[in-house]
Design a protein around this motif. Structure first.
Motif, PDB file in Angstrom:
ATOM      1  N   GLY A 279      -6.051  -8.769  15.102  1.00  0.00           N
ATOM      2  CA  GLY A 279      -7.432  -9.206  14.908  1.00  0.00           C
ATOM      3  C   GLY A 279      -7.947  -8.469  13.691  1.00  0.00           C
ATOM      4  N   ARG A 280      -9.230  -8.631  13.381  1.00  0.00           N
ATOM      5  CA  ARG A 280      -9.785  -7.853  12.261  1.00  0.00           C
ATOM      6  C   ARG A 280      -9.698  -6.384  12.619  1.00  0.00           C
ATOM      7  N   GLN A 281      -9.384  -5.541  11.654  1.00  0.00           N
ATOM      8  CA  GLN A 281      -9.272  -4.125  11.950  1.00  0.00           C
ATOM      9  C   GLN A 281      -9.569  -3.302  10.709  1.00  0.00           C
ATOM     10  N   THR A 282      -9.987  -2.071  10.937  1.00  0.00           N
ATOM     11  CA  THR A 282     -10.243  -1.156   9.833  1.00  0.00           C
ATOM     12  C   THR A 282      -8.939  -0.480   9.449  1.00  0.00           C
ATOM     13  N   VAL A 283      -8.595  -0.584   8.178  1.00  0.00           N
ATOM     14  CA  VAL A 283      -7.401   0.055   7.641  1.00  0.00           C
ATOM     15  C   VAL A 283      -7.872   0.998   6.543  1.00  0.00           C
ATOM     16  N   TYR A 284      -7.378   2.202   6.586  1.00  0.00           N
ATOM     17  CA  TYR A 284      -7.772   3.198   5.603  1.00  0.00           C
ATOM     18  C   TYR A 284      -6.758   3.279   4.478  1.00  0.00           C
ATOM     19  N   ALA A 285      -7.274   3.440   3.255  1.00  0.00           N
ATOM     20  CA  ALA A 285      -6.392   3.605   2.110  1.00  0.00           C
ATOM     21  C   ALA A 285      -5.672   4.938   2.236  1.00  0.00           C
ATOM     22  N   PRO A 286      -4.365   4.966   1.969  1.00  0.00           N
ATOM     23  CA  PRO A 286      -3.672   6.256   1.982  1.00  0.00           C
ATOM     24  C   PRO A 286      -4.235   7.136   0.860  1.00  0.00           C
ATOM     25  N   GLY A 287      -4.042   8.425   0.964  1.00  0.00           N
ATOM     26  CA  GLY A 287      -4.570   9.357  -0.027  1.00  0.00           C
ATOM     27  C   GLY A 287      -3.883   9.265  -1.373  1.00  0.00           C
ATOM     28  N   TRP A 288      -2.706   8.651  -1.421  1.00  0.00           N
ATOM     29  CA  TRP A 288      -1.941   8.509  -2.671  1.00  0.00           C
ATOM     30  C   TRP A 288      -1.042   7.302  -2.537  1.00  0.00           C
ATOM     31  N   ARG A 289      -0.537   6.848  -3.659  1.00  0.00           N
ATOM     32  CA  ARG A 289       0.297   5.651  -3.685  1.00  0.00           C
ATOM     33  C   ARG A 289       1.776   5.965  -3.499  1.00  0.00           C
ATOM     34  N   GLN A 290       2.232   7.124  -3.971  1.00  0.00           N
ATOM     35  CA  GLN A 290       3.655   7.428  -3.889  1.00  0.00           C
ATOM     36  C   GLN A 290       4.061   7.814  -2.467  1.00  0.00           C
ATOM     37  N   ASN A 291       5.316   7.556  -2.145  1.00  0.00           N
ATOM     38  CA  ASN A 291       5.918   7.861  -0.841  1.00  0.00           C
ATOM     39  C   ASN A 291       5.213   7.163   0.320  1.00  0.00           C
ATOM     40  N   PHE A 292       4.658   5.991   0.060  1.00  0.00           N
ATOM     41  CA  PHE A 292       4.121   5.119   1.101  1.00  0.00           C
ATOM     42  C   PHE A 292       5.328   4.593   1.871  1.00  0.00           C
ATOM     43  N   ILE A 293       5.236   4.472   3.161  1.00  0.00           N
ATOM     44  CA  ILE A 293       6.353   3.949   3.954  1.00  0.00           C
ATOM     45  C   ILE A 293       5.847   2.737   4.738  1.00  0.00           C
ATOM     46  N   THR A 294       6.288   1.566   4.327  1.00  0.00           N
ATOM     47  CA  THR A 294       5.816   0.320   4.927  1.00  0.00           C
ATOM     48  C   THR A 294       6.038   0.310   6.434  1.00  0.00           C
ATOM     49  N   ARG A 295       7.207   0.761   6.890  1.00  0.00           N
ATOM     50  CA  ARG A 295       7.496   0.775   8.337  1.00  0.00           C
ATOM     51  C   ARG A 295       6.489   1.649   9.087  1.00  0.00           C
ATOM     52  N   ASP A 296       6.187   2.841   8.546  1.00  0.00           N
ATOM     53  CA  ASP A 296       5.236   3.748   9.202  1.00  0.00           C
ATOM     54  C   ASP A 296       3.827   3.167   9.194  1.00  0.00           C
ATOM     55  N   PHE A 297       3.446   2.536   8.087  1.00  0.00           N
ATOM     56  CA  PHE A 297       2.141   1.887   7.992  1.00  0.00           C
ATOM     57  C   PHE A 297       2.005   0.810   9.072  1.00  0.00           C
ATOM     58  N   ALA A 298       3.035  -0.028   9.213  1.00  0.00           N
ATOM     59  CA  ALA A 298       3.020  -1.102  10.213  1.00  0.00           C
ATOM     60  C   ALA A 298       2.905  -0.530  11.619  1.00  0.00           C
ATOM     61  N   GLU A 299       3.587   0.579  11.865  1.00  0.00           N
ATOM     62  CA  GLU A 299       3.525   1.200  13.190  1.00  0.00           C
ATOM     63  C   GLU A 299       2.136   1.797  13.445  1.00  0.00           C
ATOM     64  N   LEU A 300       1.587   2.491  12.449  1.00  0.00           N
ATOM     65  CA  LEU A 300       0.273   3.121  12.584  1.00  0.00           C
ATOM     66  C   LEU A 300      -0.807   2.106  12.950  1.00  0.00           C
ATOM     67  N   TYR A 301      -0.750   0.932  12.339  1.00  0.00           N
ATOM     68  CA  TYR A 301      -1.773  -0.093  12.574  1.00  0.00           C
ATOM     69  C   TYR A 301      -1.311  -1.183  13.540  1.00  0.00           C
ATOM     70  N   ASN A 302      -0.220  -0.934  14.251  1.00  0.00           N
ATOM     71  CA  ASN A 302       0.259  -1.845  15.292  1.00  0.00           C
ATOM     72  C   ASN A 302       0.463  -3.268  14.763  1.00  0.00           C
ATOM     73  N   LEU A 303       1.128  -3.363  13.607  1.00  0.00           N
ATOM     74  CA  LEU A 303       1.334  -4.664  12.970  1.00  0.00           C
ATOM     75  C   LEU A 303       2.649  -5.326  13.366  1.00  0.00           C
ATOM     76  N   GLY A 304       3.572  -4.558  13.923  1.00  0.00           N
ATOM     77  CA  GLY A 304       4.862  -5.137  14.305  1.00  0.00           C
ATOM     78  C   GLY A 304       5.714  -5.441  13.092  1.00  0.00           C
ATOM     79  N   LEU A 305       6.665  -6.347  13.264  1.00  0.00           N
ATOM     80  CA  LEU A 305       7.555  -6.731  12.167  1.00  0.00           C
ATOM     81  C   LEU A 305       6.821  -7.667  11.206  1.00  0.00           C
ATOM     82  N   PRO A 306       7.264  -7.728   9.961  1.00  0.00           N
ATOM     83  CA  PRO A 306       6.652  -8.658   9.007  1.00  0.00           C
ATOM     84  C   PRO A 306       6.811 -10.098   9.479  1.00  0.00           C
ATOM     85  N   VAL A 307       5.955 -10.976   8.945  1.00  0.00           N
ATOM     86  CA  VAL A 307       6.076 -12.408   9.209  1.00  0.00           C
ATOM     87  C   VAL A 307       6.560 -13.142   7.964  1.00  0.00           C
ATOM     88  N   ALA A 308       6.549 -12.440   6.797  1.00  0.00           N
ATOM     89  CA  ALA A 308       7.064 -13.010   5.551  1.00  0.00           C
ATOM     90  C   ALA A 308       7.227 -11.887   4.533  1.00  0.00           C
TER      91      ALA A 308
END
Length: 175
Positions: free
Chosen positions: A129-158
């Motif tokens: 549903g709509r949700q608040t997502v916070y910008a990470p403090g920096w762009r480097q070493n972002f981990i897509t899998r961890d981001f998806a887990e943190l916001y309960n997004l599950g696996l990608p759809v595309a």
């Protein structure tokens, strides 16, 4: 028996380096100046300066999506110590629309690879549903899998990716 064609996201090591295997269930179309991004295609930095037009499929306007754009090859494919570099993050995109209708959490930063051929990956997640997502403090070493887990997004759809190297660069990918 004919050989099955290999999945481009596997061949390009998007599956493995950035994402776990998933089943595409929503259309994701990305265009830079009218040219569509297809898995593994080549763009030059001068062609990707402005943010692309992104169209999202889905069931209806009541579905919401998050789009992440990352470079898993920063600063160079042979030494990706900044993997994954976050180039763009847009949330709350209604289904059947595009990123212009979403919430740009991290503004688009155009790719400027300095060494080697970089993969730039667009990953789409379905939100609960709509949700608040916070910008990470920096762009480097972002981990897509961890981001998806943190916001309960599950696996990608595309997902879709393109290759890019510095203007005038040539040569193949070094793993």
């Amino acid at each position: 028996m004919p050989r099955q064609p290999r999945e481009p996201l596997v061949v390009g090591r998007v599956i493995g380096d950035v994402l776990d295997p998933f089943t595409r269930s929503v259309t994701l179309r990305v265009h830079y100046n009218g040219r569509e991004v297809n898995n593994g295609c080549e763009f030059r930095p001068s062609q990707v300066v402005t943010q692309p037009r992104v169209e999202i499929g889905g069931d209806d306007l009541r579905s919401f999506f998050t789009l992440v754009m990352v470079d898993p090859d920063a600063p160079s494919p042979s030494n990706p110590t900044l993997r994954e570099y976050l180039h763009w993050l847009v949330t709350d995109i209604p289904g059947t629309t595009g990123v212009a209708f979403g919430n740009e959490v991290v503004w688009y930063e155009s790719p400027r690879p300095s060494s080697g051929i970089h993969r730039f990956i667009f990953v789409l997640f379905r939100q609960l549903g709509r949700q608040t997502v916070y910008a990470p403090g920096w762009r480097q070493n972002f981990i897509t899998r961890d981001f998806a887990e943190l916001y309960n997004l599950g696996l990608p759809v595309a997902a879709v990716y393109y290759n890019c190297q510095r203007e005038g660069g040539s040569g193949g990918r070094r793993w």
